[in-house]
Design a protein around this motif. Structure first.
Motif, PDB file in Angstrom:
ATOM      1  N   LYS A  92     -33.770 -11.506  19.092  1.00 31.78           N
ATOM      2  CA  LYS A  92     -33.180 -10.333  18.471  1.00 31.78           C
ATOM      3  C   LYS A  92     -31.857 -10.009  19.165  1.00 31.78           C
ATOM      4  N   ALA A  93     -30.897  -9.620  18.376  1.00 27.35           N
ATOM      5  CA  ALA A  93     -29.589  -9.240  18.906  1.00 27.35           C
ATOM      6  C   ALA A  93     -29.680  -7.828  19.471  1.00 27.35           C
ATOM      7  N   ILE A  94     -29.037  -7.628  20.604  1.00 24.95           N
ATOM      8  CA  ILE A  94     -28.992  -6.308  21.223  1.00 24.95           C
ATOM      9  C   ILE A  94     -27.733  -5.602  20.736  1.00 24.95           C
ATOM     10  N   GLU A  95     -27.926  -4.490  20.095  1.00 22.47           N
ATOM     11  CA  GLU A  95     -26.782  -3.742  19.576  1.00 22.47           C
ATOM     12  C   GLU A  95     -26.420  -2.627  20.526  1.00 22.47           C
ATOM     13  N   GLY A  96     -25.148  -2.436  20.690  1.00 27.39           N
ATOM     14  CA  GLY A  96     -24.666  -1.385  21.585  1.00 27.39           C
ATOM     15  C   GLY A  96     -23.902  -0.307  20.828  1.00 27.39           C
ATOM     16  N   CYS A  97     -23.507   0.719  21.538  1.00 28.13           N
ATOM     17  CA  CYS A  97     -22.771   1.811  20.894  1.00 28.13           C
ATOM     18  C   CYS A  97     -21.321   1.440  20.704  1.00 28.13           C
TER      19      CYS A  97
END
Length: 69
Positions: A64-69
């Motif tokens: 899973k890709a880690i999404e950031g702000c």
């Protein structure tokens, strides 16, 4: 007569669709070794469900890709 024929056809259809699904075996395995084009899997107790020459579908774990702000 029509009722008996329809029951017979329904029974035949049930067996034709249910039997191939019951043949498939499922097992959760881990990769223990890789040598060139050969992958060795460790299936534990589930290895008894598999036989030599069976075709096996391998599904890899998705990252899973880690999404950031």
């Amino acid at each position: 007569m029509f009722k008996k024929a329809s029951v017979l056809l329904a029974t035949i259809a049930l067996f034709n669709f249910a039997v191939p699904a019951a043949i498939a075996a499922t097992a959760t395995c881990t990769v223990s070794e890789i040598q060139n084009t050969v992958v060795i899997l460790d299936c534990g107790k589930a290895a008894g469900k598999l036989h030599v020459g069976d075709k096996v579908k391998v599904k890899t774990a998705k990252k899973k890709a880690i999404e950031g702000c």
